[in-house]
Write an enzyme that holds these catalytic residues in place. Structure first.
Site, mmCIF file in Angstrom:
data_model
loop_
_atom_site.group_PDB
_atom_site.id
_atom_site.type_symbol
_atom_site.label_atom_id
_atom_site.label_comp_id
_atom_site.label_asym_id
_atom_site.label_seq_id
_atom_site.Cartn_x
_atom_site.Cartn_y
_atom_site.Cartn_z
ATOM 1 N N ASP A 1 12.948 45.408 6.612
ATOM 2 C CA ASP A 1 12.383 44.935 7.881
ATOM 3 C C ASP A 1 12.643 46.001 8.939
ATOM 4 O O ASP A 1 13.788 46.399 9.172
ATOM 5 C CB ASP A 1 13.029 43.595 8.254
ATOM 6 C CG ASP A 1 12.220 42.843 9.294
ATOM 7 O OD1 ASP A 1 11.592 43.481 10.154
ATOM 8 O OD2 ASP A 1 12.249 41.589 9.260
ATOM 9 N N ASP B 1 7.267 44.981 14.899
ATOM 10 C CA ASP B 1 8.236 44.338 14.000
ATOM 11 C C ASP B 1 7.478 44.102 12.697
ATOM 12 O O ASP B 1 6.502 43.344 12.680
ATOM 13 C CB ASP B 1 8.690 43.023 14.662
ATOM 14 C CG ASP B 1 9.721 42.259 13.850
ATOM 15 O OD1 ASP B 1 10.168 42.766 12.807
ATOM 16 O OD2 ASP B 1 10.075 41.136 14.274
ATOM 17 N N HIS C 1 7.290 34.899 15.604
ATOM 18 C CA HIS C 1 7.705 34.768 17.005
ATOM 19 C C HIS C 1 6.845 35.617 17.908
ATOM 20 O O HIS C 1 6.243 36.595 17.467
ATOM 21 C CB HIS C 1 9.168 35.204 17.125
ATOM 22 C CG HIS C 1 9.448 36.509 16.433
ATOM 23 N ND1 HIS C 1 9.380 37.712 17.065
ATOM 24 C CD2 HIS C 1 9.719 36.797 15.122
ATOM 25 C CE1 HIS C 1 9.628 38.681 16.194
ATOM 26 N NE2 HIS C 1 9.836 38.162 14.998
ATOM 27 N N GLU D 1 5.520 36.349 9.923
ATOM 28 C CA GLU D 1 6.373 36.791 8.827
ATOM 29 C C GLU D 1 6.671 35.708 7.800
ATOM 30 O O GLU D 1 7.707 35.060 7.865
ATOM 31 C CB GLU D 1 7.671 37.409 9.349
ATOM 32 C CG GLU D 1 8.433 36.635 10.393
ATOM 33 C CD GLU D 1 9.684 37.392 10.849
ATOM 34 O OE1 GLU D 1 10.408 37.918 9.997
ATOM 35 O OE2 GLU D 1 9.932 37.456 12.064
ATOM 36 N N GLU E 1 5.690 41.148 6.892
ATOM 37 C CA GLU E 1 5.561 40.878 8.328
ATOM 38 C C GLU E 1 4.682 41.930 8.982
ATOM 39 O O GLU E 1 4.779 43.115 8.651
ATOM 40 C CB GLU E 1 6.955 40.898 8.982
ATOM 41 C CG GLU E 1 6.935 40.691 10.496
ATOM 42 C CD GLU E 1 8.334 40.609 11.106
ATOM 43 O OE1 GLU E 1 9.284 41.145 10.486
ATOM 44 O OE2 GLU E 1 8.459 40.027 12.196
HETATM 45 MN MN MN Z 1 11.124 41.712 11.305
HETATM 46 MN MN MN Z 2 10.213 39.309 13.210
#
Ligand code: MN
Ligand code: MN
Length: 311
Positions: free
Chosen positions: A88, A99, A159, A193, A289
Site C-alpha cells: 500500500d 493512496d 475514504h 479499497e 486500491e
Molecule cells: Mn492505502
Molecule cells: Mn486508503
C-alpha cells in the site's frame, strides 16, 4: 477559486502519476527472500527521487496481515515463499495524496483471491458518479467478491481524501452498509479499497504498532528535550500525516532511545497509533486500491491512467 481547484486537480494528478510508476517499481522489486525493510526504503527513496513525498510509510502486509505493517529499523522479516503480499503506497505532492495498493501473489492457489479484489475495484470505479451512494459502490464490491467465493473485510473501508489528510471524513464501505448515507460529490478525492479474504471477513488489531501520527500540535509542559525535538521534527516534516520510526533515525540515532521517546509521546497523548491489522481467522487477505478525483468533467482515476481511460 477556480484557480485553486485547477491547482488542486493538477497536484492530485501528479501524485497519482507518480504512484502509478511506483507500483510498477514495486512489482519488479518484491520477490520472496527480499527483506521488507529493503523494499520500504527503496520504494520510499524512489518516491522522493520522483519529486514527491511518501504520504505514509510503505505498508507491506504479508498473508493474513491486512494493513498497517511497515518495517522497523532493525526488521528481520523477509517476503516468504508461497505468500500473498499487499503493498500500500501513499504519495503526496504539496499535500495532495494518491493512496493506492496492489497485491502480489507468489502462490498459484491464491491467484483468485487477488483477482477478486482487483475485479471488485474495477467494477466499483465504473459504478462511481456524482450523486451515487457510497453504499451502492460497497454493494458492487461485496457482490463481486462473493462471486469468487470469498468474503469482504467489512471493518476496513475506503475514504475521502483531503490536503494533508488521508481520512477526510467520508467512509466508503466494502459492502451495502445500511447506516452509510453519503454520496460521491464533485470536487472531492476518494480512495476505494476492497479487501477480500478466505477467512472470516474482519480484522483485529495486533499489539504491534509501527505507524503513528501527530494527534495534538500544541506543546505543553512536562516534555523532555528529546521529546520536544522529536515533536517539532514530526510536525515540520509530516504534519498530521502518518510516519514511522525509520523516518526519525536522523533525529535520535540510538534506536532504543528513539522508541522510548515515541512510547512516552503516545502516553502523553501527542501521538496516535495505528496497530497492525490481522484477519481474525488468519485467512489470507488481498487488497487493491485506487484514488479517484471527481471533476466537473468526470471521474479521474489519478493513480491509474489505464482505468481512467476505461470510463
Ligand atoms: Mn492505502
Ligand atoms: Mn486508503
Amino acid at each position: 477559486m477556480c484557480r485553486t481547484s485547477e491547482e488542486e486537480i493538477k497536484n492530485y494528478i501528479k501524485a497519482g502519476e507518480i504512484s502509478y510508476r511506483v507500483k510498477d517499481y514495486v512489482e519488479k522489486l518484491v520477490k520472496p527472500g527480499i527483506k521488507l525493510v529493503e523494499v520500504a526504503e527503496k520504494v520510499e527513496s524512489y518516491i522522493r527521487e520522483l519529486n514527491a513525498q511518501p504520504a505514509f510509510p510503505l505498508n507491506i502486509s504479508v498473508n493474513e496481515i491486512a494493513a498497517h505493517r511497515t518495517p522497523l529499523i532493525d526488521d528481520g522479516e523477509v517476503i516468504p515463499e508461497d505468500s500473498i503480499v499487499k503493498v500500500d503506497i501513499g504519495v503526496h505532492v504539496n499535500g495532495y495524496i494518491a493512496d493506492t495498493a496492489i497485491t502480489l501473489v507468489f502462490n498459484d492457489k491464491l491467484g483468485k483471491l487477488a483477482e477478486a479484489a482487483s475485479d471488485a475495484l474495477e467494477k466499483a470505479i465504473l459504478a462511481v458518479s456524482p450523486g451515487v451512494r457510497f453504499s451502492d459502490v460497497g454493494a458492487v464490491i461485496e457482490s463481486t467478491i462473493r462471486k469468487y467465493g470469498f468474503k469482504v473485510i467489512k471493518n476496513l473501508s475506503g475514504h475521502s481524501l483531503d490536503r494533508y489528510n488521508i481520512h477526510a471524513g467520508d467512509i466508503i464501505p466494502n459492502f451495502k452498509d445500511p447506516i452509510s448515507h453519503g454520496k460521491f460529490r464533485v470536487g472531492r478525492a476518494y480512495a476505494i479499497e476492497p479487501f477480500a479474504t478466505d477467512g472470516k471477513g474482519a480484522v483485529t488489531e495486533l499489539r504491534q504498532v509501527q505507524i503513528y501520527a501527530l494527534k495534538k500540535t500544541k506543546l505543553g509542559f512536562g516534555l523532555t528535550d528529546d521529546e520536544r525535538k522529536v515533536l517539532e521534527v514530526i510536525s515540520e516534516r509530516f504534519k498530521t500525516l502518518p510516519f514511522c520510526e525509520r523516518w526519525l533515525r536522523d533525529v535520535i540515532e540510538d534506536v532504543a532511545s528513539l522508541r522510548n521517546v515515541m512510547r512516552s509521546l503516545v502516553r502523553k497523548g501527542y501521538l496516535r497509533q495505528y496497530p497492525v491489522l490481522v484477519e481474525i481467522r488468519a485467512g489470507a487477505v488481498s487488497q487493491f486500491e485506487e484514488t479517484i478525483y471527481i471533476s466537473k468533467e468526470g471521474v479521474i482515476v489519478t493513480s491509474n491512467p489505464e482505468l481512467s481511460g476505461g470510463r
